[in-house]
Design a protein around this motif. Structure first.
Motif, mmCIF file in Angstrom:
data_model
loop_
_atom_site.group_PDB
_atom_site.id
_atom_site.type_symbol
_atom_site.label_atom_id
_atom_site.label_comp_id
_atom_site.label_asym_id
_atom_site.label_seq_id
_atom_site.Cartn_x
_atom_site.Cartn_y
_atom_site.Cartn_z
ATOM 1 N N CYS A 210 1.823 -6.569 -1.203
ATOM 2 C CA CYS A 210 0.772 -5.728 -1.790
ATOM 3 C C CYS A 210 1.339 -4.973 -2.979
ATOM 4 C CB CYS A 210 0.246 -4.743 -0.732
ATOM 5 S SG CYS A 210 -1.173 -3.741 -1.271
ATOM 6 N N CYS A 211 0.453 -4.459 -3.843
ATOM 7 C CA CYS A 211 0.901 -3.648 -4.973
ATOM 8 C C CYS A 211 -0.153 -2.605 -5.322
ATOM 9 C CB CYS A 211 1.210 -4.518 -6.196
ATOM 10 S SG CYS A 211 -0.129 -5.624 -6.720
ATOM 11 N N ASP A 212 0.283 -1.576 -6.028
ATOM 12 C CA ASP A 212 -0.620 -0.547 -6.530
ATOM 13 C C ASP A 212 -0.017 0.021 -7.804
ATOM 14 O OD1 ASP A 212 -2.932 1.049 -6.504
ATOM 15 O OD2 ASP A 212 -1.894 2.714 -5.543
ATOM 16 N N VAL A 213 -0.852 0.634 -8.632
ATOM 17 C CA VAL A 213 -0.412 1.214 -9.899
ATOM 18 C C VAL A 213 -0.829 2.679 -9.947
ATOM 19 C CG1 VAL A 213 -0.532 1.061 -12.412
ATOM 20 C CG2 VAL A 213 -0.681 -1.012 -11.040
ATOM 21 N N SER A 214 0.061 3.538 -10.453
ATOM 22 C CA SER A 214 -0.258 4.954 -10.588
ATOM 23 C C SER A 214 -1.347 5.162 -11.635
ATOM 24 C CB SER A 214 0.994 5.752 -10.965
ATOM 25 O OG SER A 214 1.525 5.291 -12.205
ATOM 26 N N GLN A 215 -2.091 6.237 -11.496
ATOM 27 C CA GLN A 215 -3.221 6.501 -12.393
ATOM 28 C C GLN A 215 -2.789 6.671 -13.843
ATOM 29 O OE1 GLN A 215 -6.630 6.448 -11.959
ATOM 30 N NE2 GLN A 215 -5.929 5.396 -10.120
ATOM 31 N N ASP A 216 -1.551 7.130 -14.079
ATOM 32 C CA ASP A 216 -1.077 7.265 -15.457
ATOM 33 C C ASP A 216 -0.544 5.944 -16.016
ATOM 34 O OD1 ASP A 216 1.345 6.956 -14.146
ATOM 35 O OD2 ASP A 216 2.082 8.972 -14.588
ATOM 36 N N GLY A 217 -0.545 4.883 -15.187
ATOM 37 C CA GLY A 217 -0.115 3.582 -15.656
ATOM 38 C C GLY A 217 1.379 3.437 -15.854
ATOM 39 N N ARG A 218 2.164 4.390 -15.362
ATOM 40 C CA ARG A 218 3.604 4.342 -15.600
ATOM 41 C C ARG A 218 4.345 3.574 -14.505
ATOM 42 N NH1 ARG A 218 7.861 9.446 -16.355
ATOM 43 N NH2 ARG A 218 9.745 8.159 -16.250
ATOM 44 N N TYR A 219 3.938 3.752 -13.264
ATOM 45 C CA TYR A 219 4.664 3.166 -12.146
ATOM 46 C C TYR A 219 3.811 2.153 -11.390
ATOM 47 C CZ TYR A 219 7.861 7.160 -12.668
ATOM 48 O OH TYR A 219 8.740 8.079 -13.143
ATOM 49 N N CYS A 220 4.488 1.222 -10.721
ATOM 50 C CA CYS A 220 3.805 0.373 -9.758
ATOM 51 C C CYS A 220 4.616 0.316 -8.479
ATOM 52 C CB CYS A 220 3.528 -1.014 -10.315
ATOM 53 S SG CYS A 220 4.949 -2.111 -10.424
ATOM 54 N N LEU A 221 3.922 0.050 -7.385
ATOM 55 C CA LEU A 221 4.522 -0.085 -6.069
ATOM 56 C C LEU A 221 4.358 -1.513 -5.586
ATOM 57 C CD1 LEU A 221 3.098 3.060 -4.237
ATOM 58 C CD2 LEU A 221 5.541 2.580 -4.494
ATOM 59 N N SER A 222 5.301 -1.968 -4.783
ATOM 60 C CA SER A 222 5.121 -3.226 -4.057
ATOM 61 C C SER A 222 5.647 -3.040 -2.648
ATOM 62 C CB SER A 222 5.831 -4.386 -4.752
ATOM 63 O OG SER A 222 7.245 -4.247 -4.679
ATOM 64 N N THR A 223 5.145 -3.853 -1.710
ATOM 65 C CA THR A 223 5.567 -3.774 -0.321
ATOM 66 C C THR A 223 6.108 -5.117 0.134
ATOM 67 O OG1 THR A 223 3.303 -4.246 0.402
ATOM 68 C CG2 THR A 223 3.962 -1.927 0.266
ATOM 69 N N SER A 224 6.969 -5.068 1.164
ATOM 70 C CA SER A 224 7.681 -6.255 1.619
ATOM 71 C C SER A 224 7.311 -6.632 3.047
ATOM 72 C CB SER A 224 9.199 -6.015 1.566
ATOM 73 O OG SER A 224 9.655 -5.850 0.235
#
Length: 342
Positions: A210-224
């Motif tokens: 899965c992934c998500d992006v911060s509202q400011d567009g600077r960071y993204c997350l991923s899960t394993s």
């Protein structure tokens, strides 16, 4: 590789953590509403101000997360719904399914879809809509990513990469970029203008779920993916400095299935939330990686999806017990508790 997303098991004993999970926060009565779905809930997305859309084996539902009442049932998919999302500030909902189809629905319209997006050869596992709602990006286990015009249903582009079994997609706010996770253990950044890969982060050791992006567009997350305490971490990436990961969040015992950036302000440090097959939801300090709160949803089975409703409320979709409403409060320390289920 490739078995994790191809078939989801609904037997939960294999996902239980082998070690005890410490739960934080006071215990209080949970408001019980009638179940929105008769079977496992595979995905949920929040709408404003108090509505959400969810999907599962019994297709798409449109309930109120405050009352638990089902306002609408969308009829059209032939098989289990895998992903749902919505266009920002619009009445349009999008859903993807194991029937290889993506559909668009109009809130307060007819129960049937207003647009179809055919073209994938296998189950559709990624779904992201552009910030202006004009374009849709879809991904599948057929190794393809497609871009669509939401008004006409026309396919505007199609890209295929060997072994790129898509697990999730999300659009970067205010940008023409799309983040994509894959069973080949990588996180890709796509430029939607030409549907080309703009960057690929260093491969992880496990399938990225899965992934998500911060509202400011600077960071993204991923899960394993993970099992027995091996893997299952979430990873923070900086979209401006793309050579290596920024932070990792380790503590889930099984596959981590969902991740979201939480709203924050001057009184609240930046934080994220994750859910897992180990039946727990965790809140983390974004910058330090410290776990701020853990909530174990007993009897829920694997947790499939998270959605942010407002600055203090999360929704969590589960295989065994419907959709859980979680409340965050900050006193002497962050408290995460379940307040309702539907």
């Amino acid at each position: 590789m490739g078995k994790l997303q191809s078939k989801i098991s609904f037997h939960t004993s294999k996902y239980r953590a082998d070690d005890p999970v410490e739960e934080t926060g006071p215990v209080r009565a949970v408001q019980q509403h009638s179940p929105v779905h008769a079977n496992a809930v595979t995905c949920v997305a929040a709408l404003k101000p108090d509505l959400c859309v969810s999907g599962g084996r019994d297709k798409v539902r449109y309930p109120s997360w405050r009352s638990g009442a089902v306002l609408w049932r969308f009829i059209g998919h032939e098989r289990e719904v895998t992903k749902v999302t919505c266009a920002l500030d619009s009445n349009r909902i999008f859903s993807a399914s194991r029937d290889k189809m993506v559909m668009m629905w109009e809130l307060h319209g007819t129960p049937g879809p207003s647009q179809h997006f055919p073209g994938h050869d296998l189950v559709v596992t990624g779904l992201a809509v552009s910030p202006d709602g004009s374009q849709l990006c879809t991904g599948s286990r057929d190794n393809t990513v497609c871009k669509w015009d939401t008004e006409t249903g026309e396919c505007l582009g199609r890209a295929t990469i060997s072994r790129n079994l898509v697990t999730h997609l999300c659009w970067v706010p205010g940008e023409p970029y799309i983040i994509q996770t894959s069973e080949d253990k990588t996180v890709r950044v796509w430029d939607s203008r030409g549907l080309q890969v703009a960057h690929t982060f260093p491969a992880k050791q496990h399938i990225q779920t899965c992934c998500d992006v911060s509202q400011d567009g600077r960071y993204c997350l991923s899960t394993s993916s993970g099992s027995a305490g091996e893997g299952g971490e979430a990873t923070l990436w900086d979209l401006r400095q793309t050579r290596s990961r920024v932070c990792e969040y380790k503590g889930h015992f099984q596959t981590t299935t969902s991740c979201v950036f939480l709203p924050w302000g001057p009184a609240l440090a930046p934080s994220i939330a994750t859910s897992s097959y180990d039946s727990t939801v965790k809140v983390w300090d974004r910058d330090t990686g410290a776990c701020l709160a853990t909530l174990c949803l007993e009897g829920s089975g694997p947790l499939a999806s998270l959605a942010v409703c407002d600055s203090s409320t999360l929704l969590c979709a589960s295989f065994n017990s419907g959709i859980h409403v979680l409340q965050m409060s900050d006193g002497a320390g962050l408290v995460l508790e379940e307040v309702a289920v539907f």
